[in-house]
Design a protein around this motif. Structure first.
Motif, PDB file in Angstrom:
ATOM      1  N   ARG B   9     -56.525 -78.979 -32.138  1.00 36.23           N
ATOM      2  CA  ARG B   9     -58.508 -78.800 -31.877  1.00 36.23           C
ATOM      3  C   ARG B   9     -58.811 -80.111 -29.892  1.00 36.23           C
ATOM      4  NH1 ARG B   9     -61.688 -76.978 -34.901  1.00 36.23           N
ATOM      5  NH2 ARG B   9     -63.132 -77.082 -32.713  1.00 36.23           N
ATOM      6  N   TYR B  35     -59.065 -67.559 -22.770  1.00 33.61           N
ATOM      7  CA  TYR B  35     -60.801 -67.678 -22.168  1.00 33.61           C
ATOM      8  C   TYR B  35     -60.625 -69.115 -21.699  1.00 33.61           C
ATOM      9  CZ  TYR B  35     -62.923 -63.466 -23.148  1.00 33.61           C
ATOM     10  OH  TYR B  35     -63.187 -62.276 -23.241  1.00 33.61           O
ATOM     11  N   GLN B  37     -63.059 -72.399 -20.633  1.00 36.40           N
ATOM     12  CA  GLN B  37     -64.559 -72.814 -20.522  1.00 36.40           C
ATOM     13  C   GLN B  37     -65.177 -74.034 -19.957  1.00 36.40           C
ATOM     14  OE1 GLN B  37     -66.563 -73.033 -24.113  1.00 36.40           O
ATOM     15  NE2 GLN B  37     -69.258 -72.395 -23.230  1.00 36.40           N
ATOM     16  N   LEU B  88     -62.145 -76.768 -22.504  1.00 38.01           N
ATOM     17  CA  LEU B  88     -62.756 -76.043 -23.271  1.00 38.01           C
ATOM     18  C   LEU B  88     -61.382 -74.756 -23.427  1.00 38.01           C
ATOM     19  CD1 LEU B  88     -62.267 -76.475 -26.315  1.00 38.01           C
ATOM     20  CD2 LEU B  88     -64.897 -75.262 -26.186  1.00 38.01           C
ATOM     21  N   LEU B  90     -60.604 -71.315 -24.907  1.00 37.55           N
ATOM     22  CA  LEU B  90     -60.572 -70.330 -26.273  1.00 37.55           C
ATOM     23  C   LEU B  90     -60.256 -68.904 -26.254  1.00 37.55           C
ATOM     24  CD1 LEU B  90     -64.840 -70.683 -25.916  1.00 37.55           C
ATOM     25  CD2 LEU B  90     -63.453 -71.342 -27.668  1.00 37.55           C
ATOM     26  N   GLN B 104     -65.795 -58.902 -29.720  1.00 41.07           N
ATOM     27  CA  GLN B 104     -63.771 -60.054 -30.319  1.00 41.07           C
ATOM     28  C   GLN B 104     -64.889 -61.230 -30.912  1.00 41.07           C
ATOM     29  OE1 GLN B 104     -64.028 -61.228 -25.470  1.00 41.07           O
ATOM     30  NE2 GLN B 104     -63.180 -59.447 -24.736  1.00 41.07           N
ATOM     31  N   PHE B 106     -64.055 -65.441 -32.017  1.00 41.77           N
ATOM     32  CA  PHE B 106     -63.624 -66.009 -31.099  1.00 41.77           C
ATOM     33  C   PHE B 106     -63.088 -67.275 -32.019  1.00 41.77           C
ATOM     34  CE2 PHE B 106     -64.239 -65.510 -26.334  1.00 41.77           C
ATOM     35  CZ  PHE B 106     -64.792 -64.500 -26.865  1.00 41.77           C
ATOM     36  N   GLY B 107     -61.496 -68.193 -31.543  1.00 46.40           N
ATOM     37  CA  GLY B 107     -61.810 -69.681 -32.151  1.00 46.40           C
ATOM     38  C   GLY B 107     -62.905 -70.234 -31.976  1.00 46.40           C
ATOM     39  N   PRO B 108     -61.873 -71.795 -32.461  1.00 44.07           N
ATOM     40  CA  PRO B 108     -62.943 -73.288 -32.140  1.00 44.07           C
ATOM     41  C   PRO B 108     -62.431 -73.424 -30.587  1.00 44.07           C
ATOM     42  CG  PRO B 108     -61.029 -73.843 -33.685  1.00 44.07           C
ATOM     43  CD  PRO B 108     -61.020 -71.806 -33.504  1.00 44.07           C
TER      44      PRO B 108
END
Lengths: 112, 115
Positions: B9, B35, B37, B88, B90, B104, B106-108
């Protein structure tokens, strides 16, 4: 080219309605989406609208699409403190890229 | 729980390190995405995989190397990163390539800091 724009910040009082706006440039957009991102979390799909629709309602959420002006809005009725998050508008064209184009996100702050 | 998990994480690495980000989905989806971010830019698509085959590489520098060994797992291998790569990251998946109701999930995310 593809471009999705949103205002950066919105502050409302608890119980009021919130309206988050989005404009996009790709006229071939077929589906438009609203995602919510809470702190430390990934994106959660809230709702989507197909481009041949003008409006979609889902409980407290109302999506309005003005295809002529390429304008999308998300209205949250009876806004709660738990609605505080970043809201992303996204679109996908009919052809071309295989993934979503996102706006920069609108941070919604709900004050008690 | 969205069914998409990401590890670690949080990750702090030096510019000379090599590390990998892992994404796993238990949704039976066939398409997976990375992705980026960052604070100053909207979400940027990096890579798209469909049935373990890369279908899009969105002009990402070669210091990012994706790997999709099967439809449930996606990796992002990192080497000689720059501080501006801090962001971040993703991962997302969809039943088929994104479109319509095949949206889609998304994961955390993995919060990456490059020192």
């Amino acid at each position: 080219g593809e471009d999705v724009e949103q205002s950066l910040f919105l502050s409302v009082r608890e119980g009021d309605s919130s309206v988050i706006n989005c404009t996009y440039t790709d006229s071939s957009s077929t589906y438009l989406y609203w995602y919510k991102q809470e702190p430390g979390a990934g994106l959660q799909l809230l709702t989507y609208i197909f481009s041949n629709m003008d409006m979609k309602q889902d409980q407290r959420l109302t999506v309005l699409l003005n295809k002529k002006d390429k304008h999308l809005s998300l209205r949250i009725a009876d806004t709660q403190t738990g609605d505080s998050a970043i809201y992303f508008c996204a679109e996908i064209p009919y052809t071309g890229r295989r993934a979503l184009t996102f706006g920069s996100g609108t941070r919604l702050q709900v004050q008690p | 729980e969205t069914g998409v998990t990401q590890t670690p994480r949080h990750l702090v690495m030096g510019m000379t390190n090599k590390k990998s980000l892992k994404c796993e989905q238990h949704l039976g989806h066939n398409a997976m995405y990375w992705y980026k971010q960052s604070a100053k830019k909207p979400l940027e698509l990096m890579f798209v995989y469909s049935l373990e085959e890369r279908v899009e590489n969105n002009s990402v520098p070669s210091r990012f190397s994706p790997e999709c060994p099967n439809s449930s797992h996606l990796f992002l291998h990192l080497h000689t990163l720059q501080p501006e790569d801090s962001a971040l990251y993703l991962c997302a998946s969809s039943r088929q390539l994104a479109g319509g109701t095949d949206t889609q999930y998304f994961g955390p995310g993995t919060r990456l800091t490059v020192l």
